[in-house]
Write an enzyme that holds these catalytic residues in place. Structure first.
Site, PDB file in Angstrom:
ATOM      1  CG  ASP A  43      34.422  -8.223 -22.870  1.00  0.00           C
ATOM      2  OD1 ASP A  43      34.439  -7.353 -23.758  1.00  0.00           O
ATOM      3  OD2 ASP A  43      34.196  -7.962 -21.670  1.00  0.00           O
ATOM      4  CE1 TYR A  48      34.389  -5.684 -16.057  1.00  0.00           C
ATOM      5  CE2 TYR A  48      34.966  -7.461 -17.549  1.00  0.00           C
ATOM      6  CZ  TYR A  48      34.199  -6.365 -17.252  1.00  0.00           C
ATOM      7  OH  TYR A  48      33.239  -5.950 -18.146  1.00  0.00           O
ATOM      8  CG  HIS A 110      34.947  -0.246 -18.307  1.00  0.00           C
ATOM      9  ND1 HIS A 110      35.574  -1.203 -17.546  1.00  0.00           N
ATOM     10  CD2 HIS A 110      33.650  -0.647 -18.368  1.00  0.00           C
ATOM     11  CE1 HIS A 110      34.703  -2.128 -17.175  1.00  0.00           C
ATOM     12  NE2 HIS A 110      33.517  -1.807 -17.654  1.00  0.00           N
TER      13      HIS A 110
END
Length: 285
Positions: A43, A48, A110
């Site tokens: 994931d 990120y 997200h």
């Protein structure tokens, strides 16, 4: 590995490996180690900033693509005078390119911010085109989740939300189950807050099974049928986190853990105006 069946029939491993807050220059080695000890569910997210490192680890592993389950996430798209649907498609293509993949197993919105209805319609098209085997959301509270479901064609397969012993989300999970949405936990260890790893209730249960507190937390989530994606950069901890299928918590132990629920986030509230403004103001290529 145990799996859950998503609302479109896709099988998703109930335990995976997350890479949130792993620095980009450490991510490739961490993912390679995770794959080596047996993880097949990874994931990540565009926000990120380590998708490329994840992709390199996948490539170097030599593991067949169909043995892996790969998730990434779409950040809030900003196109006030353009097309959010086109921006979503472009963001998806960028994630695929960075990961070095031809398709995703799961693509998530997200944050429940911005024009996520246009994002969802673009993602429905990606799913229909076979580029994303399943699509879902992250951080959606029940009201936003129900509204999205009621006004769109495809029901999200997954909702990834903060879920740990101090914020257990039982009511949210019940509603998701009713609506055919799989709950997935981020932050299963609460990042060690509230002294989770020395909590007396969790420690006593761990001692009773000859396991660690981390293993007890993961087992507790799995017995609740919550998909979970713990993170570690230490191979021995990665292996330990996988070793949670040889014991079962009793009904009494599950009830004891239930008493730890505070009903509140330990991180931030997605309904807080200041947080909404901060998250919505971030820009991710």
């Amino acid at each position: 590995m145990n799996t859950v069946t998503l609302n479109n029939g896709v099988e998703m491993p109930i335990l995976g490996f997350g890479v949130f807050q792993i620095p980009d220059d450490e991510t490739q080695a961490a993912v390679e180690a995770a794959l080596a000890v047996g993880y097949r569910h990874l994931d990540t997210a565009a926000s990120y900033l380590n998708e490329e490192a994840v992709g390199l680890a996948i490539k170097n592993s030599g593991i067949a693509r169909d043995e892996l389950f790969i998730t990434t996430k779409l950040w809030v798209q900003h196109a006030p005078t353009g097309s959010v649907q086109e921006e979503t498609k472009r963001a998806f293509e960028n994630s695929l390119r960075r990961l070095g993949l031809d398709y995703l197993d799961l693509y998530l919105i997200h944050q429940p911010l911005g024009d996520y209805y246009s994002e969802w319609r673009a993602m429905q098209k990606l799913h229909k085109d076979g580029l994303a085997r399943a699509i879902g959301v992250s951080n959606f509270h029940p009201d936003r989740l129900v509204d999205l479901i009621d006004h769109n064609e495809i029901v999200p397969a997954v909702n990834q939300i903060e879920t740990h012993p101090f914020h257990q989300r039982a009511a949210d999970q019940a509603l998701m189950h009713e609506r055919g949405v799989q709950i997935e936990s981020w932050g299963p260890f609460a990042e060690g807050r509230n002294e989770l790893f020395t909590n007396p209730v969790l420690s006593a249960i761990a001692d009773a099974h000859g396991k660690s507190v981390a293993q007890v937390v993961l087992r507790w989530l799995i017995q609740r049928e919550v998909v979970v994606i713990p993170k570690s950069v230490r191979p021995e901890r990665m292996a330990q986190n996988l070793d949670v299928f040889d014991f079962t918590l009793t009904a009494e132990q599950m009830s004891q853990i239930a008493t730890l629920d505070t009903g509140a986030s330990l991180f931030f509230d997605h309904r807080d105006p200041a947080m909404v403004s901060w998250l919505g103001g971030r820009r991710i290529a």
